[in-house]
Design a protein around this motif. Structure first.
Motif, PDB file in Angstrom:
ATOM      1  N   CYS A 175       0.833  -1.211   0.000  1.00 34.16           N
ATOM      2  CA  CYS A 175       0.000   0.000   0.000  1.00 34.16           C
ATOM      3  C   CYS A 175       0.859   1.249   0.000  1.00 34.16           C
ATOM      4  N   SER A 176       0.204   2.396  -0.250  1.00 36.91           N
ATOM      5  CA  SER A 176       0.907   3.678  -0.192  1.00 36.91           C
ATOM      6  C   SER A 176       1.008   4.116   1.267  1.00 36.91           C
ATOM      7  N   LYS A 177       1.822   5.136   1.495  1.00 36.62           N
ATOM      8  CA  LYS A 177       2.085   5.574   2.870  1.00 36.62           C
ATOM      9  C   LYS A 177       0.833   6.061   3.602  1.00 36.62           C
ATOM     10  N   ILE A 222       6.146  11.395  -5.988  1.00 32.20           N
ATOM     11  CA  ILE A 222       7.573  11.122  -6.219  1.00 32.20           C
ATOM     12  C   ILE A 222       8.142  10.155  -5.186  1.00 32.20           C
ATOM     13  N   GLN A 223       7.681  10.289  -3.918  1.00 28.94           N
ATOM     14  CA  GLN A 223       8.229   9.411  -2.874  1.00 28.94           C
ATOM     15  C   GLN A 223       7.733   7.976  -3.040  1.00 28.94           C
ATOM     16  N   HIS A 224       6.540   7.834  -3.587  1.00 24.58           N
ATOM     17  CA  HIS A 224       6.027   6.486  -3.817  1.00 24.58           C
ATOM     18  C   HIS A 224       6.803   5.843  -4.969  1.00 24.58           C
ATOM     19  N   ILE A 282      -3.874   1.613 -12.363  1.00 27.09           N
ATOM     20  CA  ILE A 282      -5.315   1.736 -12.572  1.00 27.09           C
ATOM     21  C   ILE A 282      -5.766   2.930 -11.738  1.00 27.09           C
ATOM     22  N   ASN A 283      -6.260   3.981 -12.409  1.00 25.85           N
ATOM     23  CA  ASN A 283      -6.570   5.218 -11.711  1.00 25.85           C
ATOM     24  C   ASN A 283      -7.637   5.985 -12.503  1.00 25.85           C
ATOM     25  N   THR A 284      -8.573   6.631 -11.797  1.00 19.39           N
ATOM     26  CA  THR A 284      -9.633   7.388 -12.477  1.00 19.39           C
ATOM     27  C   THR A 284      -9.109   8.658 -13.138  1.00 19.39           C
TER      28      THR A 284
HETATM   29  C1  LIG Z   1       8.953  12.804   3.589  1.00 17.51           C
HETATM   30  C2  LIG Z   1       7.890  12.061   2.818  1.00 17.51           C
HETATM   31  C3  LIG Z   1       8.057  10.715   2.571  1.00 17.51           C
HETATM   32  C4  LIG Z   1       7.069   9.986   1.893  1.00 17.51           C
HETATM   33  N1  LIG Z   1       7.278   8.663   1.648  1.00 17.51           N
HETATM   34  C5  LIG Z   1       6.322   7.961   0.988  1.00 17.51           C
HETATM   35  C6  LIG Z   1       6.476   6.575   0.710  1.00 17.51           C
HETATM   36  O1  LIG Z   1       7.474   5.961   1.088  1.00 17.51           O
HETATM   37  N2  LIG Z   1       5.484   5.915   0.077  1.00 17.51           N
HETATM   38  C7  LIG Z   1       4.337   6.539  -0.338  1.00 17.51           C
HETATM   39  O2  LIG Z   1       3.472   5.870  -0.924  1.00 17.51           O
HETATM   40  N3  LIG Z   1       4.165   7.846  -0.100  1.00 17.51           N
HETATM   41  C8  LIG Z   1       5.121   8.566   0.560  1.00 17.51           C
HETATM   42  N4  LIG Z   1       4.901   9.885   0.822  1.00 17.51           N
HETATM   43  C9  LIG Z   1       3.566  10.458   0.542  1.00 17.51           C
HETATM   44  C10 LIG Z   1       3.377  10.861  -0.887  1.00 17.51           C
HETATM   45  O3  LIG Z   1       3.839  12.190  -1.065  1.00 17.51           O
HETATM   46  C11 LIG Z   1       1.880  10.824  -1.260  1.00 17.51           C
HETATM   47  O4  LIG Z   1       1.169  11.644  -0.374  1.00 17.51           O
HETATM   48  C12 LIG Z   1       1.270   9.423  -1.233  1.00 17.51           C
HETATM   49  O5  LIG Z   1       2.076   8.506  -1.927  1.00 17.51           O
HETATM   50  C13 LIG Z   1      -0.115   9.446  -1.830  1.00 17.51           C
HETATM   51  O6  LIG Z   1      -0.745   8.225  -1.611  1.00 17.51           O
HETATM   52  P1  LIG Z   1      -1.925   7.729  -2.566  1.00 17.51           P
HETATM   53  O7  LIG Z   1      -1.436   7.714  -3.943  1.00 17.51           O
HETATM   54  O8  LIG Z   1      -2.451   6.495  -1.984  1.00 17.51           O
HETATM   55  O9  LIG Z   1      -3.036   8.836  -2.312  1.00 17.51           O
HETATM   56  P2  LIG Z   1      -3.522  10.056  -3.216  1.00 17.51           P
HETATM   57  O10 LIG Z   1      -2.375  10.907  -3.615  1.00 17.51           O
HETATM   58  O11 LIG Z   1      -4.641  10.649  -2.486  1.00 17.51           O
HETATM   59  O12 LIG Z   1      -4.017   9.374  -4.542  1.00 17.51           O
HETATM   60  C14 LIG Z   1      -5.166   8.610  -4.664  1.00 17.51           C
HETATM   61  C15 LIG Z   1      -5.352   8.318  -6.126  1.00 17.51           C
HETATM   62  O13 LIG Z   1      -6.445   7.461  -6.281  1.00 17.51           O
HETATM   63  C16 LIG Z   1      -7.166   7.839  -7.445  1.00 17.51           C
HETATM   64  N5  LIG Z   1      -8.527   7.360  -7.294  1.00 17.51           N
HETATM   65  C17 LIG Z   1      -9.535   7.884  -6.549  1.00 17.51           C
HETATM   66  N6  LIG Z   1     -10.636   7.125  -6.652  1.00 17.51           N
HETATM   67  C18 LIG Z   1     -10.339   6.105  -7.462  1.00 17.51           C
HETATM   68  C19 LIG Z   1     -11.078   4.992  -7.954  1.00 17.51           C
HETATM   69  N7  LIG Z   1     -12.323   4.766  -7.596  1.00 17.51           N
HETATM   70  N8  LIG Z   1     -10.451   4.139  -8.794  1.00 17.51           N
HETATM   71  C20 LIG Z   1      -9.161   4.334  -9.173  1.00 17.51           C
HETATM   72  N9  LIG Z   1      -8.432   5.380  -8.731  1.00 17.51           N
HETATM   73  C21 LIG Z   1      -9.009   6.248  -7.885  1.00 17.51           C
HETATM   74  C22 LIG Z   1      -7.027   9.329  -7.506  1.00 17.51           C
HETATM   75  O14 LIG Z   1      -7.191   9.782  -8.843  1.00 17.51           O
HETATM   76  C23 LIG Z   1      -5.619   9.556  -6.973  1.00 17.51           C
HETATM   77  O15 LIG Z   1      -4.674   9.597  -8.035  1.00 17.51           O
HETATM   78  C24 LIG Z   1       5.885  10.636   1.481  1.00 17.51           C
HETATM   79  C25 LIG Z   1       5.726  12.001   1.722  1.00 17.51           C
HETATM   80  C26 LIG Z   1       6.704  12.717   2.376  1.00 17.51           C
HETATM   81  C27 LIG Z   1       6.504  14.183   2.614  1.00 17.51           C
END
Ligand SMILES: Cc1cc2nc3c(=O)[nH]c(=O)nc-3n(C[C@H](O)[C@H](O)[C@H](O)COP(=O)(O)OP(=O)(O)OC[C@H]3O[C@@H](n4cnc5c(N)ncnc54)[C@H](O)[C@@H]3O)c2cc1C
Lengths: 320, 248
Positions: free
Chosen positions: A229-231, A266-268, A281-283
């Protein structure tokens, strides 16, 4: 030149990484006209390393080696390194091998390069290519010491079968007592681990809540994949921290990484970019992950993933 | 209890990675530097021991003067004293030897380093320090509890975790889990003011030779375009993954 590999086992069976190390070492050895020695602890099938080019297999069967201990393991490996007149030690990128690496570098007086993705070149000492800046760059690095340790990045070389004649030595060491006592081990169910998986299915905040994780788990199950999973998903407590991947979580270098509802910050991406094939897979068609992925579906996970699971089941039943 | 936290000064996670001097050096131009995230979890746990068990917390960095703002930040978060060993940290073994020398002269009960730094990703400094100082070592430590001299800790292993009992002195390679993300501290005004008055000791490095030398850095080739598949044709994705990518 002598090459020693540390071939890790899990419950007595070699991990896939061990065969990759053997394949890698064999190729270096055959270029240099040398041979490969492996050290392993309590392996049940040590002879299987001879299918990947290992000429001498030292299997240590002390009871004390059953649980990993950094001091005891590193003592046995460094003693063997000296006895075998080795000058290159090759380790994998598993948690335990990385744990040993720094300690062994001091014990062997060796330069140690981690996350290595190339064979060594000997034109100017020993040089290697490695991943650095969490996969945002490569470094070409030279080891300046007489002894070297190469930490090979997982899946960077692959398995190459090579049957050779090999000698198996059973060995017992004189072992002191461990400073750190393991009181218990909590394994996650029998699932595939992110470190060992060929395929990783990963979910982000786009999945809306932990109650929807059956989508990720079901897809992972059809593919024999690990889940990640993401962070924010782990910070929110939807999933355990051990599933958090990325720059500040676990690195992933699987053959296939499937990102569902993950934006691709970028961090992910930094942590998962070294996976061979990436699917998103993303909307949102503008989600940054589409720039990093090989294949993508712009669509709603709640619609696409169930269809994908069904079609994969059909595919698996006709192709197995 | 005397604690030493090793602090690596690294580019912010969003930094663009570029190189200069014939691609032999990281280009620091316009880059923000931070406390290495793995170290920050450890520092926060150390401050917790300070508040609960009256521990003293020193922070150490091997680096040039440019790293002092990062050390000041650690002081503002609550560390008592900072030490900087004045040498460009181009080789992990030199970093580990410099820190080990300081430890040997100053007897710490607990040394906290990060599992790895997010810039060069060497991941070897804590292991090297443990071998050099002969202090017990737990890598990838995700839980740490200490009472008197006895330690209960957990470390992450592939696919689970291991619970360990050991004793001080101890060195750990720390990461998230030692404390939660929400526990991380942002320095407040009072902390920042106090940090200005705390001691920042600068020491000359010992005489160590490098074990590794960077020839050059390279950036990955730009990626090709993504192949898009319609959400109504998921079987197409399966076929591509099977035939083209050979991934399933
Ligand atoms: C110092 C630092 C370190 C970090 N280290 C990490 C790390 O190691 N790993 C990490 O993951 N993050 C890390 N992050 C966080 C990173 O910047 C992002 O905030 C994070 O990765 C976002 O997680 P996400 O993609 O799950 O959520 P979001 O950015 O909220 O993205 C959710 C996505 O889901 C899509 N979506 C919504 N509904 C649906 C649907 N029904 N079907 C398909 N798609 C949908 C949206 O379009 C969106 O693109 C770090 C941040 C910092 C500041």
């Amino acid at each position: 030149m002598g090459i020693l590999i540390f071939a890790e086992t899990y419950k007595g069976e070699f991990k896939k990484d061990s065969y990759e190390l053997a394949s890698y070492a064999y190729e270096i050895a055959s270029e240099k006209g040398s041979s490969v020695t492996a050290i392993c602890f309590n392996a049940v099938n040590p002879e299987s390393l001879s299918n990947y080019g290992v000429n001498k297999i030292i299997n240590c069967s002390n009871e004390e080696l059953k649980d990993f201990d950094v001091t005891i393991y590193s003592d046995c490996i460094s003693e063997t390194f000296a006895l075998e007149n080795s000058n290159i030690l090759i380790l994998s990128s598993s948690s335990n091998s990385k744990y040993l690496g720094g300690v062994l570098a001091i014990k062997l007086n060796a330069g140690y390069a981690t996350n290595v993705i190339s064979k060594p070149s000997f034109s100017n000492g020993l040089s290697l290519r490695r991943n650095t800046f969490t996969n945002k760059a490569f470094e070409n690095v030279n080891i300046l010491t007489e002894n070297s340790i190469i930490g090979l990045s997982k899946n960077s070389f692959g398995l190459k079968e090579k049957n050779v004649k090999s000698e198996i030595e059973d060995k017992k060491f004189d072992i002191g007592s461990a400073a750190n006592k393991v009181t218990s081990i909590e394994k996650m169910s029998s699932k595939v681990t992110i470190a060992d998986a060929d395929i990783v299915v990963s979910g982000g905040r786009g999945l809306k809540g932990p109650e929807n994780w059956n989508l990720i788990e079901d897809l992972a199950e059809v593919l024999g994949a690990a889940t990640a999973c993401s962070k924010p998903v782990s910070d929110l407590g939807w999933r355990p921290h051990s599933e958090h991947v990325g720059q500040t979580g676990k690195p992933v270098s699987s053959n296939l990484y499937i990102a569902i509802g993950i934006s691709g910050a970028i961090q992910h991406l930094a942590g998962v970019n070294s996976s061979k094939t990436k699917v998103v897979i993303n909307t949102d068609p503008d989600a940054p992950f589409f720039k990093a992925a090989d294949y993508g579906i712009v669509g709603d996970a709640f619609d696409v993933v169930p269809k994908l699971i069904q079609k994969l089941k059909d595919f698996k039943s006709t192709n197995n | 209890m005397k604690i030493l936290v090793c602090i690596s000064h690294v580019p912010d996670t969003t930094s663009k990675i570029n190189f200069t001097e014939n691609n032999s050096k990281f280009d620091k131009n316009g880059v923000q530097f931070i406390i290495n995230p793995n170290d920050e979890f450890g520092l926060t746990r150390a401050i917790w021991f300070k508040e609960k068990n009256n521990a003293s917390v020193d922070v150490i960095n091997v680096g040039l003067q440019e790293t002092e703002p990062t050390l000041r930040k650690a002081l503002a978060i609550g560390a008592d004293k900072a030490i900087r060993i004045n040498i460009e940290p181009t080789d992990s073994s030199v970093v580990a030897k410099s820190i080990s020398d300081y430890i040997s002269d100053n007897n710490y009960d607990l040394i906290i380093a990060g599992r790895e730094s997010i810039d060069y990703n060497g991941g070897m400094v804590p292991g090297m320090i443990s071998a050099l100082t002969k202090i017990n070592f737990i890598d990838k430590c995700i839980d740490l509890n200490i009472s008197e001299n006895s330690v209960l800790a957990s470390r992450e292993i592939d696919g689970g975790m291991e619970n360990i009992s050991t004793s001080l002195p101890l060195i750990i390679g720390g990461q998230k889990g030692l404390v939660e993300e929400n526990d991380l501290k942002i320095p407040n005004m009072r902390g920042i003011m106090m940090a200005r008055k705390k001691e920042l000791l600068v020491l000359d490095p010992g005489d160590y030779t490098d074990t590794l030398k960077t020839d050059n850095f390279e950036k990955p080739e730009p990626k090709g375009e993504v192949t898009l598949v319609s959400p109504d044709e998921v079987e197409k994705l399966i076929e591509l993954l099977n035939n083209e990518a050979k991934a399933i």
